[in-house]
Structure formats: structure tokens, C-alpha cells
Design an enzyme around this catalytic site. Structure first.
Site, PDB file in Angstrom:
ATOM      1  N   TYR A   1      -7.604  -7.172 -11.374  1.00 53.73           N
ATOM      2  CA  TYR A   1      -8.437  -6.522 -10.368  1.00 53.73           C
ATOM      3  C   TYR A   1      -9.648  -5.840 -10.963  1.00 53.73           C
ATOM      4  CZ  TYR A   1      -6.307  -6.884  -5.817  1.00 53.73           C
ATOM      5  OH  TYR A   1      -5.896  -7.351  -4.616  1.00 53.73           O
TER       6      TYR A   1
ATOM      7  N   HIS B   1      -2.710  -0.495  -3.163  1.00 54.18           N
ATOM      8  CA  HIS B   1      -3.538   0.171  -4.180  1.00 54.18           C
ATOM      9  C   HIS B   1      -3.659   1.625  -3.747  1.00 54.18           C
ATOM     10  CE1 HIS B   1      -5.211  -3.767  -5.580  1.00 54.18           C
ATOM     11  NE2 HIS B   1      -5.010  -4.093  -4.321  1.00 54.18           N
TER      12      HIS B   1
ATOM     13  N   HIS C   1       1.062  -6.097  -1.717  1.00 59.59           N
ATOM     14  CA  HIS C   1       1.024  -4.950  -2.641  1.00 59.59           C
ATOM     15  C   HIS C   1       0.165  -3.846  -2.053  1.00 59.59           C
ATOM     16  CE1 HIS C   1      -2.494  -7.439  -3.493  1.00 59.59           C
ATOM     17  NE2 HIS C   1      -3.094  -6.303  -3.785  1.00 59.59           N
TER      18      HIS C   1
ATOM     19  N   ASP D   1      -2.226   2.124 -13.325  1.00 58.80           N
ATOM     20  CA  ASP D   1      -3.335   1.540 -14.092  1.00 58.80           C
ATOM     21  C   ASP D   1      -4.005   2.505 -15.066  1.00 58.80           C
ATOM     22  OD1 ASP D   1      -3.148  -1.072 -13.236  1.00 58.80           O
ATOM     23  OD2 ASP D   1      -4.560  -0.830 -11.574  1.00 58.80           O
TER      24      ASP D   1
ATOM     25  N   TYR E   1       3.808  -3.892  -6.342  1.00 59.45           N
ATOM     26  CA  TYR E   1       3.927  -5.188  -5.660  1.00 59.45           C
ATOM     27  C   TYR E   1       5.247  -5.233  -4.904  1.00 59.45           C
ATOM     28  CZ  TYR E   1      -0.380  -6.878  -7.598  1.00 59.45           C
ATOM     29  OH  TYR E   1      -1.710  -7.042  -7.865  1.00 59.45           O
TER      30      TYR E   1
ATOM     31  N   HIS F   1      -2.270  -4.067   1.034  1.00 66.32           N
ATOM     32  CA  HIS F   1      -2.959  -5.353   0.894  1.00 66.32           C
ATOM     33  C   HIS F   1      -2.018  -6.515   1.200  1.00 66.32           C
ATOM     34  CE1 HIS F   1      -6.007  -7.863  -1.636  1.00 66.32           C
ATOM     35  NE2 HIS F   1      -5.803  -8.353  -0.436  1.00 66.32           N
TER      36      HIS F   1
HETATM   37 CU   LIG Z   1      -5.023  -5.929  -3.537  1.00 68.37          CU
END
Ligand SMILES: [Cu+2]
Ligand SMILES: *[C@@H]1O[C@H](CO)[C@@H](O)[C@H](O)[C@H]1NC(C)=O
Ligand SMILES: *[C@@H]1O[C@H](CO)[C@@H](O)[C@H](O)[C@H]1NC(C)=O
Length: 410
Positions: free
Chosen positions: A142, A200, A198, A54, A40, A360
Site C-alpha cells: 500500500y 485501515h 480488510h 505498519d 485482514y 475496505h
Molecule cells: Cu485497503
């Protein structure tokens, strides 16, 4: 298909049936998620540490969810459970955590209408029906849809869908005109709510075996040439291919962008009858790589996102791109560190690491749950077959297709 606590869905021994050779030929020995890096972009005290790994920290398998027919997967899907050692070492099961189905979406596999022959018009067309293996992992806010689509043509498409809930922070504002500071690190998506910027980065580990284990990575650069004076032509330029075989790991690191090159994994020991090396080409998705400074702590831990594509020689200890122990990692056991050994990768059992990246910038449509955003890439046969491998696919017999009718209003 199998299931792993850290990777989730694992594809093993994916091969394609060659109708001309009448046998299965190897493509993907093993393929799975290796990591998802989600940094982030709010550097303040209460947010700076939010830069998740993750799969390594939470488990992309452990966080996977049970799938339902009709909604998560089509009604013709078969479902499979995932069993793994849970956090206390006891057997843990997630039912229906993977699904596999035949997908017919009305797409064309190949077609041609031959209209050049006078008095004759011939059309041949074949529908595309593929096999899809899917899982969904919900890591905190998410939901990630991870899928592998196997096409009869030999293509394998890796797909990543992002949906779920934005990570938001409370603010005093409800309108952009009220903002006092220089940067709110995101977008006002609702009253008193900022969706924080952020990324991914979803990294796949692909242990490829293109028609056997001895593989090489070839970068076919497309280069512009001036037409030589000796050629009698009004044309001033053209392009042609310049082949570079990556000898060591350093030569195989790829930052995707505007450079025109074909990235191909070949088996140099196997050639078609016309002398071309059998191979599979990487068709990358949209290019995006991490914008963080290389000396920033999250980026040191996630240095595997410094390139979109890496190639390493197979090593059974090198499976998790963020290192075996991602939680509390200092970044000393990542793909970027292993790759510094600059090992030889020519005619070796090689592993491709591909990162699908999304930057994002949240928008109001993403709130409160975002409609799925999809990305991915494709592995596509290139001189692997002697000719179009689905040429012999049978045409559809229209007389045997079930008729669908709409219900009449009564
Ligand atoms: Cu996102
Ligand atoms: C395999 O990888 C591990 C971790 O990078 C390394 O310690 C080991 O030396 C490697 N083995 C070989 C044979 O290269
Ligand atoms: C299509 O199916 C029908 C019914 O089974 C059969 O009679 C016909 O011969 C088939 N046509 C072709 C072209 O295979």
C-alpha cells in the site's frame, strides 16, 4: 517540519497569525502519525496473522519514498530530505521525502453577494490558498499519502489517501458462480484472484496547545427540547447545546456515530471579549471503528482503535499508541492500557488521539492498483478569534494576474 523513522512527517509548533492581535498564537505543539493498523479478514491458517501495525513494525518513516515534482506534489512545491538512524544505527537519508507547497485549487475562502439592498448589488469574494505539507509512505503493497493542510482561516486538515496494490490471494475461481465455500473473505477482482477484506486505521497523535498549554476537552451535546407551554409558539421542539467538560480520560473517549455533539478543545484561561472560551473544534471524518471482537488477538494489540477519539494528559513516554515495541506486542503497552489510569485531563497539557478508519471491501476498480481513496478530519477555530480571521484578506487584483492562453493549432 521534521522527519522521524517511525512517524515520518512530523509537524511542530503550528501556530496561526492573528491579524487583530498582531502575533502568532499556538495551536498544534506537535502532530504526527502514531500507528496504522491494517487487519485482514481471512481467519484461515495462511492469513490469520496478517494484521499489520505498519508504523510500529515497519516504520512509516523508514518506508517513506522520495517525492517528485508534478506527480507527487505540484511543481511549486519545496522538497525536504529525511535523515534518521537506520536499521543498523547508521545515518540514513531519504531525499525529497517531504514536500510543502501553496495550494490554490479554485476554491472559495469566503464570499457574499448582497442583493437585499434595492438598486445595489455588492459581491465580495476571496480565493482560498492553503499551505500543504505532504509525505507518502509505501508500506509493502500500500501507498499512504499523509498530509496536513493549513488554511489562512486557522483550520488544519489532516488527510489520508490510500492507493497502491491490493493484497490478494489465489483461488481456483474466475466467476462468482463457481464459489463453493460459504465465505471467500473478499471479492474476485480478477481471474483466480481475490482481494481480501480488510481495514485501515490511521491514528494521529496531536499534542494540542490551544493558545497555551492549559487545555480542556468539552463535549457540547446537541439535545432536543420540547417547547415549554409558557412560550407562545406553534413550534413543538428545538435543539440546544448541553456542555460537558471531560474531567478524566474515561469521559473523553469518543465513538463517532450518530450522536450530535461538538468536540472542542478549549483554553479555559483565555476568553474572547464576549466571554467565550477560545478553542478549536474537531470536525471528524466519516465514522468507522474496528469490527473485530475485543478479545481477538489483533484487536488486543490494537485496542487503541476501540474509540475514534481519546484524550490523555501529556506524558513524554506515551507517543506510540501501539506501545514502544509494537512488534510482538501482547497489547499491554497501548493507549487503551494507559488510558485505564483514568487521569485528570481538565486544564492540562492534553494530547488528542484521532483514528481515521476505512473498511475496505475490495472491488474490481481497485485492481491492479487502486485510485486514491481519501479520508481525514479537521481542526477548526471555534471562538479562537474575535471575528472572521480572514476578513482582511486582500481581494485579488485581476490586472496583475498572469494571463493563461491556450496554444493555437497551427
Ligand atoms: Cu485497503
Ligand atoms: C508516563 O507514561 C508511562 C507509560 O505509560 C508510565 O509508566 C509513567 O508512569 C507515566 N508517567 C507519569 C508521570 O504519569
Ligand atoms: C492593481 O495593480 C495595478 C498594477 O500594479 C495597479 O495599477 C492598480 O492600482 C491595482 N489595483 C488595486 C485595486 O490595487
Amino acid at each position: 517540519m521534521s522527519f522521524d523513522v517511525r512517524a515520518g512527517l512530523v509537524i511542530s509548533l503550528a501556530s496561526i497569525f492573528d491579524m487583530d492581535m498582531n502575533k502568532y498564537r499556538q495551536v498544534l505543539y506537535k502532530g504526527h502519525l502514531s500507528e496504522m493498523f491494517v487487519p485482514y479478514m481471512d481467519p484461515n491458517d495462511d492469513w490469520y496473522f496478517i494484521s499489520y501495525l505498519d508504523c510500529g513494525e515497519f516504520g512509516c518513516g523508514q518506508s517513506a519514498v522520495s517525492l517528485e515534482p508534478y506527480t507527487d506534489c505540484p511543481p511549486n512545491a519545496a522538497f525536504m530530505d529525511g535523515v534518521f538512524a537506520g536499521q543498523h544505527g547508521t545515518p540514513t537519508k531519504i531525499s525529497n521525502v517531504m514536500c510543502i507547497f501553496e495550494k490554490y485549487a479554485g476554491d472559495i475562502m469566503w464570499r457574499h453577494t448582497e442583493a437585499e439592498v434595492p438598486g445595489l448589488k455588492i459581491t465580495e469574494v476571496r480565493p482560498d490558498v492553503s499551505l500543504v505539507a505532504r509525505m507518502v509512505t509505501t508500506v509493502g503493497n500500500y501507498d499512504y499519502i499523509i498530509e496536513y493542510e493549513f488554511k489562512p482561516s486557522g483550520s488544519i486538515k489532516m488527510g489520508v489517501g490510500l492507493t497502491g496494490v491490493l493484497e490478494v490471494k489465489p483461488v481456483e475461481y474466475v466467476h462468482t458462480s463457481e464459489i463453493k465455500e460459504d465465505d471467500i473473505y473478499g471479492t474476485i477482482v480478477a481471474d483466480n484472484t481475490v482481494g481480501v477484506n480488510h481495514d485501515h486505521f490511521v491514528t494521529f497523535r496531536l499534542d494540542l496547545d490551544i493558545d497555551g498549554t492549559d487545555n480542556s476537552f468539552v463535549r457540547n451535546e446537541l439535545v432536543t427540547k420540547r417547547t415549554p407551554k409558557s412560550v407562545n409558539t406553534p413550534r413543538k421542539s428545538y435543539w440546544t447545546t448541553k456542555r460537558n467538560t471531560a474531567k478524566t480520560e474515561a469521559e473523553a473517549r469518543v465513538k463517532l456515530g450518530l450522536r450530535a455533539e461538538e468536540l472542542v478543545v478549549v483554553n479555559p484561561n483565555k476568553k474572547t471579549k464576549h466571554g467565550n472560551e477560545v478553542g478549536y473544534r474537531l470536525l471528524p471524518g466519516p465514522a468507522s471503528s474496528s469490527l473485530l471482537a475485543h478479545d481477538d488477538y489483533p484487536q488486543i494489540r490494537a485496542a487503541f482503535t476501540n474509540y475514534n477519539v481519546w484524550i490523555t494528559p501529556y506524558n513524554k513516554s506515551e507517543v506510540w499508541t501501539s506501545g514502544l515495541y509494537a512488534d510482538r506486542s501482547q497489547g499491554d503497552d497501548t493507549l487503551a492500557v494507559w488510558s485505564q489510569r483514568d487521569r485528570e485531563i481538565e486544564k492540562k497539557d492534553i494530547v488528542m488521539w484521532y483514528t481515521v478508519g476505512f473498511h475496505h471491501v475490495p472491488c474490481q476498480e481497485d485492481f491492479p492498483t487502486m485510485p486514491t481513496m481519501f479520508g481525514g478530519f479537521e481542526l477548526r477555530p471555534t471562538n479562537f478569534f474575535e471575528q472572521n480571521p480572514v476578513l482582511k484578506a486582500k481581494p485579488i487584483n485581476l490586472t496583475t494576474i498572469p494571463k493563461c492562453t491556450t496554444k493555437k493549432n497551427d
